[in-house]
Design a protein around this motif. Sequence first.
Motif, PDB file in Angstrom:
ATOM      1  N   ILE A  39       0.667  -1.277   0.058  1.00 14.21           N
ATOM      2  CA  ILE A  39       0.082   0.057  -0.065  1.00 14.21           C
ATOM      3  C   ILE A  39       0.898   1.275   0.229  1.00 14.21           C
ATOM      4  CG2 ILE A  39      -1.664   1.514   1.281  1.00 14.21           C
ATOM      5  CD1 ILE A  39      -3.127  -1.337   2.270  1.00 14.21           C
ATOM      6  N   GLU A  40       1.873   1.229   0.705  1.00 11.65           N
ATOM      7  CA  GLU A  40       2.876   2.486   0.887  1.00 11.65           C
ATOM      8  C   GLU A  40       3.486   2.749  -0.538  1.00 11.65           C
ATOM      9  OE1 GLU A  40       5.667   1.514   3.712  1.00 11.65           O
ATOM     10  OE2 GLU A  40       4.300   2.260   5.608  1.00 11.65           O
ATOM     11  N   SER A  41       3.755   1.424  -1.386  1.00  6.84           N
ATOM     12  CA  SER A  41       4.292   1.903  -2.588  1.00  6.84           C
ATOM     13  C   SER A  41       3.288   2.247  -3.547  1.00  6.84           C
ATOM     14  CB  SER A  41       4.918   0.398  -3.038  1.00  6.84           C
ATOM     15  OG  SER A  41       3.889  -0.357  -3.680  1.00  6.84           O
ATOM     16  N   ILE A  42       2.233   1.887  -3.392  1.00 15.46           N
ATOM     17  CA  ILE A  42       0.888   2.506  -4.161  1.00 15.46           C
ATOM     18  C   ILE A  42       0.746   3.871  -4.140  1.00 15.46           C
ATOM     19  CG2 ILE A  42      -1.533   2.422  -4.609  1.00 15.46           C
ATOM     20  CD1 ILE A  42      -1.417  -0.440  -3.767  1.00 15.46           C
ATOM     21  N   TYR A  43       0.617   4.495  -2.771  1.00 13.62           N
ATOM     22  CA  TYR A  43       0.518   5.895  -2.607  1.00 13.62           C
ATOM     23  C   TYR A  43       1.968   6.529  -3.088  1.00 13.62           C
ATOM     24  CZ  TYR A  43      -3.908   5.534  -0.619  1.00 13.62           C
ATOM     25  OH  TYR A  43      -5.291   5.206  -0.609  1.00 13.62           O
ATOM     26  N   ARG A  44       3.156   5.955  -3.076  1.00  9.99           N
ATOM     27  CA  ARG A  44       4.308   6.690  -3.531  1.00  9.99           C
ATOM     28  C   ARG A  44       4.452   6.923  -4.592  1.00  9.99           C
ATOM     29  NH1 ARG A  44       7.730   2.819  -1.443  1.00  9.99           N
ATOM     30  NH2 ARG A  44       7.207   3.511   0.569  1.00  9.99           N
ATOM     31  N   HIS A  45       3.918   6.016  -5.598  1.00  7.71           N
ATOM     32  CA  HIS A  45       4.353   5.890  -7.036  1.00  7.71           C
ATOM     33  C   HIS A  45       2.946   6.084  -7.714  1.00  7.71           C
ATOM     34  CE1 HIS A  45       8.263   4.858  -6.280  1.00  7.71           C
ATOM     35  NE2 HIS A  45       7.880   3.650  -5.662  1.00  7.71           N
ATOM     36  N   THR A  46       1.932   6.407  -7.282  1.00 11.82           N
ATOM     37  CA  THR A  46       0.653   6.588  -8.091  1.00 11.82           C
ATOM     38  C   THR A  46      -0.257   7.986  -7.644  1.00 11.82           C
ATOM     39  OG1 THR A  46       0.505   4.290  -7.736  1.00 11.82           O
ATOM     40  CG2 THR A  46      -1.286   5.284  -9.029  1.00 11.82           C
ATOM     41  N   ASP A  47      -0.661   8.739  -8.735  1.00 17.63           N
ATOM     42  CA  ASP A  47      -1.300   9.908  -8.743  1.00 17.63           C
ATOM     43  C   ASP A  47      -2.520   9.512  -8.012  1.00 17.63           C
ATOM     44  OD1 ASP A  47      -2.571  12.353  -8.984  1.00 17.63           O
ATOM     45  OD2 ASP A  47      -2.178  12.514 -11.007  1.00 17.63           O
ATOM     46  N   GLU A  95      -5.201  11.252  -7.352  1.00 17.01           N
ATOM     47  CA  GLU A  95      -6.345  11.829  -8.035  1.00 17.01           C
ATOM     48  C   GLU A  95      -6.772  10.767  -9.321  1.00 17.01           C
ATOM     49  OE1 GLU A  95      -5.675  15.737  -9.560  1.00 17.01           O
ATOM     50  OE2 GLU A  95      -5.398  16.535  -7.400  1.00 17.01           O
ATOM     51  N   LYS A  96      -6.081   9.871  -9.444  1.00 17.39           N
ATOM     52  CA  LYS A  96      -6.249   9.013 -10.736  1.00 17.39           C
ATOM     53  C   LYS A  96      -6.938   7.661 -10.226  1.00 17.39           C
ATOM     54  CE  LYS A  96      -3.329  11.166 -14.176  1.00 17.39           C
ATOM     55  NZ  LYS A  96      -2.229  10.993 -15.071  1.00 17.39           N
ATOM     56  N   PHE A  97      -7.000   7.314  -9.018  1.00 20.96           N
ATOM     57  CA  PHE A  97      -7.391   6.126  -8.322  1.00 20.96           C
ATOM     58  C   PHE A  97      -7.979   5.962  -7.139  1.00 20.96           C
ATOM     59  CE2 PHE A  97      -3.537   6.545  -5.961  1.00 20.96           C
ATOM     60  CZ  PHE A  97      -3.772   5.711  -4.771  1.00 20.96           C
ATOM     61  N   GLU A  98      -8.852   4.917  -6.985  1.00 18.96           N
ATOM     62  CA  GLU A  98      -9.418   4.756  -5.554  1.00 18.96           C
ATOM     63  C   GLU A  98      -8.695   3.376  -5.270  1.00 18.96           C
ATOM     64  OE1 GLU A  98     -13.640   3.987  -5.339  1.00 18.96           O
ATOM     65  OE2 GLU A  98     -13.494   2.422  -6.981  1.00 18.96           O
ATOM     66  N   LEU A  99      -8.446   3.153  -3.881  1.00 14.56           N
ATOM     67  CA  LEU A  99      -7.706   2.037  -3.672  1.00 14.56           C
ATOM     68  C   LEU A  99      -8.958   1.185  -2.578  1.00 14.56           C
ATOM     69  CD1 LEU A  99      -5.473   0.238  -3.047  1.00 14.56           C
ATOM     70  CD2 LEU A  99      -4.630   1.517  -0.977  1.00 14.56           C
ATOM     71  N   ILE A 100      -9.199  -0.151  -3.025  1.00 17.60           N
ATOM     72  CA  ILE A 100     -10.180  -0.881  -2.409  1.00 17.60           C
ATOM     73  C   ILE A 100      -9.203  -2.160  -1.620  1.00 17.60           C
ATOM     74  CG2 ILE A 100     -12.041  -2.359  -2.705  1.00 17.60           C
ATOM     75  CD1 ILE A 100     -12.779  -0.791  -5.031  1.00 17.60           C
ATOM     76  N   VAL A 101      -9.240  -1.966  -0.736  1.00 24.36           N
ATOM     77  CA  VAL A 101      -8.455  -3.239   0.288  1.00 24.36           C
ATOM     78  C   VAL A 101      -9.398  -4.311   0.781  1.00 24.36           C
ATOM     79  CG1 VAL A 101      -6.699  -3.934   1.884  1.00 24.36           C
ATOM     80  CG2 VAL A 101      -6.654  -1.632   1.021  1.00 24.36           C
ATOM     81  N   VAL A 102      -9.458  -5.363   0.456  1.00 30.02           N
ATOM     82  CA  VAL A 102     -10.254  -6.468   1.151  1.00 30.02           C
ATOM     83  C   VAL A 102      -9.481  -7.400   1.851  1.00 30.02           C
ATOM     84  CG1 VAL A 102     -11.799  -8.501   0.623  1.00 30.02           C
ATOM     85  CG2 VAL A 102     -11.715  -6.478  -1.016  1.00 30.02           C
ATOM     86  N   ASP A 103      -9.889  -7.382   3.144  1.00 31.01           N
ATOM     87  CA  ASP A 103      -9.184  -8.136   4.136  1.00 31.01           C
ATOM     88  C   ASP A 103      -9.937  -9.623   4.399  1.00 31.01           C
ATOM     89  OD1 ASP A 103      -6.884  -8.541   6.161  1.00 31.01           O
ATOM     90  OD2 ASP A 103      -8.573  -8.981   7.342  1.00 31.01           O
ATOM     91  N   ASN A 104      -9.103 -10.641   4.430  1.00 32.07           N
ATOM     92  CA  ASN A 104      -9.768 -11.932   4.354  1.00 32.07           C
ATOM     93  C   ASN A 104      -9.617 -12.564   5.907  1.00 32.07           C
ATOM     94  OD1 ASN A 104     -11.177 -12.587   2.048  1.00 32.07           O
ATOM     95  ND2 ASN A 104      -9.608 -13.539   1.117  1.00 32.07           N
ATOM     96  N   ALA A 105      -9.999 -11.824   6.816  1.00 34.15           N
ATOM     97  CA  ALA A 105     -10.239 -12.213   8.246  1.00 34.15           C
ATOM     98  C   ALA A 105      -8.710 -12.297   8.789  1.00 34.15           C
ATOM     99  CB  ALA A 105     -10.932 -13.711   8.335  1.00 34.15           C
TER     100      ALA A 105
END
Length: 351
Positions: free
Chosen positions: A24-32, A34-44
């Motif tokens: 997740i940190e790499s996503i926010y570091r290397h992605t604009d 304003e161009k994405f939404e992040l959906i994180v699904v946690d499997n318990a």
Amino acid sequence: MKPLLASIVVLSFNQLEKTTRPCIESIYRHTDPEKFELIVVDNASEDGAPQYLRGLMAEHDNIKICLNKTNRGYAGGNNDGMKLAEGKYIALLNNDTLATPGWLEQLTDILAKNPGTGLLSPITNYAGNEQCVELPGITEKNYCEVARVYTHRRRNSLFETEKVGFFCVAMPSWVPERIGFLDEAFGMGLFEDDDYCLRVKNDLGLSVCVTEGCFIFHKGSSSFKKLDPARYQALFDRNRKYFCEKHNIQWRFGDIAEAFLAKLEKDIESYETGGSEKSRHIESIRVRLTHFRNAIFQLKHFETDFISMNSQGAAEAEFQGDHWRLRGKLTRRLGKIRKSIDRKLAGIFRK
């Protein structure tokens, strides 16, 4: 309001510090943002991941979380995420990966310019097919710099294949709307990506492609590595049987080697007619040779196991024939340019 470009779906199951947080940190570091939404699904998860994800929602206004009470497996968890997606494109990204600068734009730009492509995946350091490239010296710490040397000359490049690994895969959001989501009958995982590739090709008539202009660092099947070997083999056998029966086809280890060979032959042809771009094509060949040899070894290993269980001479001849035909074909095609590859290799990665 400007339409949302992409929805990134990340599936989480334990290993928060080893995989999910760095991903997740790499996503926010290397992605604009304003161009994405992040959906994180946690499997318990039981390692504090739900609390961590709730904290992220307070920090970022472009994140959604889905906290499952049970482990819904790879297909089920990703499906939960895709059902929440509002972007024009959907990107499934394993939590054991690390993003690189511009990765999302590279994938979505290619999809926008190639409407006949239904699934698009990047190259990586860890995969079981021709997406895997061997970049000398690459590590979790320097992967952005090392990968950029290879990818910068290949922006917007595209080659078609039969199947891609779903460690990272992007698609127009209308693809699951038309053919449905991942098949949850595959349970925890294995073969659901092969299944979806076939459905995209057969049901929609679209291509499955790889771009060498985008690289994602892959730590490699963190969840499956923790499985007991016997349990993993049982899951593999069960899902392979289901996959073959569902599509009325045979799945062969030789298909992986054939896919490697098809890519290598295309690069050899490009090398022979490439003019000033010859060094780039040499590089594309060289970074896949080791993994192609590994695919041949897997095929030979499978032959040995198969023959030990099937004493029929015809079966032995068929599988040995696959092995020798693939290796012989590659050797003949590569022979005339091998010295040139070795001569130029030293300077390639410094350019």
